[in-house]
Design a protein around this motif. Structure first.
Motif, PDB file in Angstrom:
ATOM      1  N   ASP A 159       0.822  -1.207   0.000  1.00 38.72           N
ATOM      2  CA  ASP A 159       0.000   0.000   0.000  1.00 38.72           C
ATOM      3  C   ASP A 159       0.861   1.264   0.000  1.00 38.72           C
ATOM      4  OD1 ASP A 159      -2.388  -1.379  -0.042  1.00 38.72           O
ATOM      5  OD2 ASP A 159      -2.527  -1.486   2.133  1.00 38.72           O
ATOM      6  N   LEU A 160       1.975   1.214   0.719  1.00 35.90           N
ATOM      7  CA  LEU A 160       2.846   2.383   0.799  1.00 35.90           C
ATOM      8  C   LEU A 160       3.648   2.582  -0.487  1.00 35.90           C
ATOM      9  CD1 LEU A 160       4.150   2.000   4.481  1.00 35.90           C
ATOM     10  CD2 LEU A 160       2.353   3.523   3.632  1.00 35.90           C
ATOM     11  N   ILE A 161       4.084   1.469  -1.096  1.00 38.13           N
ATOM     12  CA  ILE A 161       4.882   1.572  -2.324  1.00 38.13           C
ATOM     13  C   ILE A 161       4.008   1.843  -3.532  1.00 38.13           C
ATOM     14  CG2 ILE A 161       6.409   0.311  -3.885  1.00 38.13           C
ATOM     15  CD1 ILE A 161       7.495  -1.176  -1.468  1.00 38.13           C
ATOM     16  N   GLY A 162       2.886   1.127  -3.612  1.00 35.03           N
ATOM     17  CA  GLY A 162       2.003   1.274  -4.756  1.00 35.03           C
ATOM     18  C   GLY A 162       2.454   0.418  -5.926  1.00 35.03           C
ATOM     19  N   SER A 163       1.586   0.288  -6.896  1.00 37.91           N
ATOM     20  CA  SER A 163       1.878  -0.519  -8.080  1.00 37.91           C
ATOM     21  C   SER A 163       2.616   0.326  -9.110  1.00 37.91           C
ATOM     22  CB  SER A 163       0.582  -1.070  -8.677  1.00 37.91           C
ATOM     23  OG  SER A 163       0.842  -1.800  -9.857  1.00 37.91           O
ATOM     24  N   THR A 164       3.817  -0.123  -9.514  1.00 38.11           N
ATOM     25  CA  THR A 164       4.617   0.614 -10.494  1.00 38.11           C
ATOM     26  C   THR A 164       4.369   0.154 -11.921  1.00 38.11           C
ATOM     27  OG1 THR A 164       6.456  -0.923 -10.112  1.00 38.11           O
ATOM     28  CG2 THR A 164       6.406   1.106  -8.798  1.00 38.11           C
ATOM     29  N   ASN A 165       4.180  -1.143 -12.116  1.00 33.26           N
ATOM     30  CA  ASN A 165       3.892  -1.687 -13.450  1.00 33.26           C
ATOM     31  C   ASN A 165       3.183  -3.016 -13.300  1.00 33.26           C
ATOM     32  OD1 ASN A 165       6.017  -3.831 -13.236  1.00 33.26           O
ATOM     33  ND2 ASN A 165       7.386  -2.030 -13.229  1.00 33.26           N
ATOM     34  N   GLN A 166       2.794  -3.584 -14.441  1.00 34.51           N
ATOM     35  CA  GLN A 166       1.999  -4.808 -14.417  1.00 34.51           C
ATOM     36  C   GLN A 166       2.789  -5.994 -13.878  1.00 34.51           C
ATOM     37  OE1 GLN A 166      -1.219  -4.787 -15.065  1.00 34.51           O
ATOM     38  NE2 GLN A 166      -1.434  -6.957 -14.592  1.00 34.51           N
ATOM     39  N   VAL A 167       4.074  -6.057 -14.224  1.00 41.50           N
ATOM     40  CA  VAL A 167       4.899  -7.169 -13.751  1.00 41.50           C
ATOM     41  C   VAL A 167       5.025  -7.133 -12.226  1.00 41.50           C
ATOM     42  CG1 VAL A 167       7.202  -8.208 -13.827  1.00 41.50           C
ATOM     43  CG2 VAL A 167       6.175  -7.273 -15.915  1.00 41.50           C
ATOM     44  N   PHE A 168       5.260  -5.936 -11.681  1.00 46.10           N
ATOM     45  CA  PHE A 168       5.363  -5.786 -10.229  1.00 46.10           C
ATOM     46  C   PHE A 168       4.067  -6.214  -9.551  1.00 46.10           C
ATOM     47  CE2 PHE A 168       4.738  -3.258  -6.375  1.00 46.10           C
ATOM     48  CZ  PHE A 168       5.907  -3.548  -5.677  1.00 46.10           C
ATOM     49  N   SER A 169       2.935  -5.823 -10.121  1.00 40.49           N
ATOM     50  CA  SER A 169       1.642  -6.188  -9.546  1.00 40.49           C
ATOM     51  C   SER A 169       1.432  -7.696  -9.571  1.00 40.49           C
ATOM     52  CB  SER A 169       0.519  -5.486 -10.305  1.00 40.49           C
ATOM     53  OG  SER A 169       0.637  -4.088 -10.216  1.00 40.49           O
ATOM     54  N   LEU A 170       1.840  -8.329 -10.682  1.00 36.62           N
ATOM     55  CA  LEU A 170       1.675  -9.778 -10.790  1.00 36.62           C
ATOM     56  C   LEU A 170       2.554 -10.501  -9.771  1.00 36.62           C
ATOM     57  CD1 LEU A 170       0.336 -12.088 -12.331  1.00 36.62           C
ATOM     58  CD2 LEU A 170       2.260 -12.046 -13.938  1.00 36.62           C
ATOM     59  N   VAL A 171       3.788 -10.021  -9.608  1.00 38.24           N
ATOM     60  CA  VAL A 171       4.686 -10.629  -8.619  1.00 38.24           C
ATOM     61  C   VAL A 171       4.115 -10.467  -7.211  1.00 38.24           C
ATOM     62  CG1 VAL A 171       6.964 -10.441  -7.546  1.00 38.24           C
ATOM     63  CG2 VAL A 171       6.743 -10.351 -10.042  1.00 38.24           C
ATOM     64  N   PHE A 172       3.558  -9.281  -6.917  1.00 37.87           N
ATOM     65  CA  PHE A 172       2.938  -9.056  -5.609  1.00 37.87           C
ATOM     66  C   PHE A 172       1.822 -10.062  -5.355  1.00 37.87           C
ATOM     67  CE2 PHE A 172      -1.030  -7.330  -3.863  1.00 37.87           C
ATOM     68  CZ  PHE A 172      -0.673  -7.214  -2.529  1.00 37.87           C
ATOM     69  N   ALA A 173       0.946 -10.269  -6.356  1.00 37.29           N
ATOM     70  CA  ALA A 173      -0.182 -11.184  -6.188  1.00 37.29           C
ATOM     71  C   ALA A 173       0.293 -12.614  -5.960  1.00 37.29           C
ATOM     72  CB  ALA A 173      -1.093 -11.105  -7.408  1.00 37.29           C
ATOM     73  N   VAL A 174       1.315 -13.031  -6.684  1.00 41.22           N
ATOM     74  CA  VAL A 174       1.821 -14.398  -6.549  1.00 41.22           C
ATOM     75  C   VAL A 174       2.419 -14.612  -5.157  1.00 41.22           C
ATOM     76  CG1 VAL A 174       3.560 -16.026  -7.372  1.00 41.22           C
ATOM     77  CG2 VAL A 174       2.218 -14.711  -9.017  1.00 41.22           C
ATOM     78  N   ILE A 175       3.218 -13.648  -4.692  1.00 38.71           N
ATOM     79  CA  ILE A 175       3.830 -13.781  -3.362  1.00 38.71           C
ATOM     80  C   ILE A 175       2.759 -13.787  -2.281  1.00 38.71           C
ATOM     81  CG2 ILE A 175       5.342 -12.662  -1.683  1.00 38.71           C
ATOM     82  CD1 ILE A 175       7.017 -11.643  -3.996  1.00 38.71           C
ATOM     83  N   LEU A 176       1.724 -12.952  -2.439  1.00 39.85           N
ATOM     84  CA  LEU A 176       0.641 -12.927  -1.452  1.00 39.85           C
ATOM     85  C   LEU A 176      -0.060 -14.274  -1.370  1.00 39.85           C
ATOM     86  CD1 LEU A 176      -1.182 -11.434   0.528  1.00 39.85           C
ATOM     87  CD2 LEU A 176      -2.540 -10.636  -1.413  1.00 39.85           C
ATOM     88  N   LEU A 177      -0.337 -14.876  -2.520  1.00 35.25           N
ATOM     89  CA  LEU A 177      -0.994 -16.183  -2.517  1.00 35.25           C
ATOM     90  C   LEU A 177      -0.102 -17.250  -1.883  1.00 35.25           C
ATOM     91  CD1 LEU A 177      -2.668 -16.147  -6.053  1.00 35.25           C
ATOM     92  CD2 LEU A 177      -3.749 -15.748  -3.835  1.00 35.25           C
ATOM     93  N   ILE A 178       1.208 -17.149  -2.100  1.00 36.79           N
ATOM     94  CA  ILE A 178       2.134 -18.100  -1.479  1.00 36.79           C
ATOM     95  C   ILE A 178       2.109 -17.936   0.044  1.00 36.79           C
ATOM     96  CG2 ILE A 178       4.574 -18.695  -1.218  1.00 36.79           C
ATOM     97  CD1 ILE A 178       4.944 -18.014  -4.178  1.00 36.79           C
ATOM     98  N   LEU A 179       2.097 -16.685   0.503  1.00 42.27           N
ATOM     99  CA  LEU A 179       2.044 -16.444   1.950  1.00 42.27           C
ATOM    100  C   LEU A 179       0.755 -16.996   2.552  1.00 42.27           C
ATOM    101  CD1 LEU A 179       3.433 -12.792   2.234  1.00 42.27           C
ATOM    102  CD2 LEU A 179       4.547 -14.905   2.982  1.00 42.27           C
ATOM    103  N   LEU A 180      -0.362 -16.824   1.849  1.00 45.29           N
ATOM    104  CA  LEU A 180      -1.637 -17.332   2.363  1.00 45.29           C
ATOM    105  C   LEU A 180      -1.672 -18.858   2.362  1.00 45.29           C
ATOM    106  CD1 LEU A 180      -4.126 -14.826   0.672  1.00 45.29           C
ATOM    107  CD2 LEU A 180      -3.361 -14.864   3.049  1.00 45.29           C
TER     108      LEU A 180
END
Length: 574
Positions: free
Chosen positions: A230-251
């Motif tokens: 939330d503090l960094i924000g989404s910079t590009n589509q690749v970054f957003s996709l990596v964020f989503a994948v890591i979040l799902l792994i953590l869950l």
């Protein structure tokens, strides 16, 4: 039960708990209304009052949670989960059809019904999860409740950040997530969540404590990860996709616990086989029962004699701290003080959460996903921290009391002052809530960031602390129904503070738009609303302080009951 069978049951129990965590991760969808409310308002040409009444209809669904509570004793867990999943699919699915413009906007009363269905769906999910897990972990009810409720607090941030990362905050796709993902997760949980036979060994209790610590660590890591995004924000589509994948792994990472438990049970196969070969073919049976059986027989006999004794004693009205029926509790001043202070806390919080989209627009923020996520994440921290801190100060009170009792020339009353009554933590959250609301009323730079954090944290504190307070004052025998009565404050507070107060005052300041809707930009849109809600928070503060004073003796008894027998014996001998 053999060694392997015992550990296999334990592994299935932890697998069920992981599925319960996943269900709680998606069951906070009821707090996401601000993510798509502006789209509904525009498509249906609603005034702010009409929009807020839709959010009230959503919260009214929670009032029907009493049905889920009654059904939990009559229907199996899979059926309860399935009811919640189908309700959510229908409720949020209908809203998606409207927002995506697949169909023409439904009549207002029909939208209220689908909102109510979506809101009620989570009560079935929460009931199935909490009842089953508490029965599976009877000796660790506190950690179970804290972890599950904590993930509910993270749920809104998870949905919001995933939608922001993958779908650029598209409200139609967001509603698809709310309809489909909970349905799919509940179907998975149906396969694994069930009641498992209990293990009462000391080793099992220590194992549970270690595993719960792992779940707590993972939850904090997920919260910090979401906050960082939330503090960094989404910079590009690749970054957003990596964020989503890591979040799902953590869950998914809590799966390591049941996997480890299964591996551990399989390793014990050879060990148990060797033990059986070493045992003699015939075992000498003893006539005396094991120590555990003797202890159980003694406890049963004592309970039976106590029950017989109570028959001879004339029934008297219970005092605060003893078991109360619902009617007995509702006849006390303390219940209504707690009820009203709870209303002041959750009602103001719900008003901010439900109106966040319009509050953000009024204060110059077109995208409010950041603030919605901040409210959710800090709500998680409020629940986790307040539950642990309030319990810690009870235990510290006992330890300090023991030290004081060992000192010469010190009155025992001083030891009783070491503990902190739980209602004081609710009072502290009310003061902080009032400060946050006044900051938003002044519309200072960055006020919405601070306000989102403060409101989320104080809302979480109120939900977490009120749970043990009610049980400590009125007992556990009828606690399920008592808790659902207190939860009625959510729809009541939403109606009073969001539906009436915020709706009417916003419309009074708003400018009509073509088609019948309205809009408002500027600090004046919600300024008076925030001031009135700050005053309500201060009223709640006064009620919580009053409740803390009235229940001081109850918490003194709780503190004294937690002292080790050794310290009590020492104090009596002096």
């Amino acid at each position: 039960m053999g060694i392997r069978e015992s550990h296999t049951f334990s592994a299935w129990k932890w697998l069920g708990f992981v599925s319960a965590v996943w269900v709680q991760t998606i069951s906070g969808n009821n707090y996401t209304f601000s993510n798509y409310s502006d789209a509904i308002k525009t498509l249906m040409n609603l005034t702010q009052l009409q929009l807020n009444n839709l959010s009230v209809a959503k919260d009214v669904g929670k009032a029907f949670g009493l049905l889920a509570g009654l059904a939990s004793d009559r229907l199996p867990t899979p059926v309860i989960l399935l009811i919640g999943a189908i309700e959510g699919l229908i409720g949020y699915g209908a809203q998606w059809l409207v927002v995506s413009q697949k169909i023409h906007p439904l009549p207002y009363w029909q939208m209220c019904i689908f909102m109510c269905l979506g809101g009620n769906s989570t009560t079935w999910m929460n009931t199935a999860v909490l009842v089953t897990c508490i029965r599976n972990f009877r000796r660790n009810r506190g950690p179970v409740s804290g972890i599950l409720k904590g993930y509910v607090g993270l749920s809104t941030a998870i949905f919001t950040d995933l939608c922001s990362a993958l779908f650029s905050d598209d409200p139609a796709r967001f509603l698809v997530m709310l309809a489909v993902i909970p349905f799919a997760v509940c179907l998975v949980a149906i396969l694994f969540l069930r009641e498992i036979p209990q293990s009462t060994s000391v080793a099992a209790e220590k194992e549970e404590a270690r595993y719960f610590a792992i779940f707590n660590i993972v939850a904090v890591v997920v919260a910090v990860y979401l906050l960082t995004y939330d503090l960094i924000g989404s910079t590009n589509q690749v970054f957003s996709l990596v964020f989503a994948v890591i979040l799902l792994i953590l869950l998914a990472s809590p799966l390591a616990v049941p996997i480890y438990a299964f591996v551990k049970s399989w390793r014990l196969v050879g060990f148990e086989a060797d033990m059986e070969r070493q045992q003699p073919l015939l075992k000498e049976e003893t006539t005396s029962p094991p120590a555990e059986t003797k202890e159980i027989i003694t406890e049963v006999a004592a309970a039976a004699s106590a029950d017989d004794a109570t028959v001879l004693v004339e029934k008297t009205k219970p005092v605060i701290g003893e078991e109360h029926t619902i009617m007995e509790a509702m006849q006390t001043w303390d219940f209504w003080v707690l009820f009203t202070s709870f209303l002041c806390g959750v009602g103001t919080g719900m008003a901010v959460i439900n109106n966040m989209a319009q509050i953000g627009l009024a204060l110059g923020h077109a995208d409010v996903s950041m603030f919605i996520s901040l409210t959710s994440i800090w709500g998680f921290f409020g629940r986790i921290i307040s539950g642990s801190v309030s319990e810690y100060f009870l235990n510290v009170g006992c330890k300090v009391g023991e030290l004081i009792l060992q000192m010469d020339n010190v009155d025992e009353v001083m030891a009783r002052k070491a503990g902190t009554p739980r209602p004081l933590w609710n009072a502290a959250s009310q003061v902080l809530m009032a400060v946050g609301l006044l900051l938003m009323a002044l519309a200072l730079p960055g006020c919405l960031y601070i306000g989102s954090i403060v409101v989320g944290m104080c809302y979480g504190v109120r939900l977490a602390v009120t749970v043990p307070v009610a049980s400590e004052l009125f007992g556990l025998k009828y606690y399920g129904l008592l808790y659902n009565i207190l939860i009625l404050n959510l729809p009541i507070g939403s109606f009073l503070f969001s539906g009436l107060l915020a709706g009417y005052l916003y419309d009074a300041q708003a400018t009509p738009t073509p088609g019948g809707g309205n809009t408002c930009v500027g600090a004046h849109c919600y300024g008076l609303v925030f001031i009135i809600m700050a005053m309500a928070s201060l009223i709640g503060f006064g009620l919580d302080v009053l409740l803390a004073i009235r229940t001081k003796n109850i918490y003194t008894k709780i503190f004294n009951s937690r002292k080790p027998k050794k310290s009590l014996a020492a104090s009596n001998g002096q």
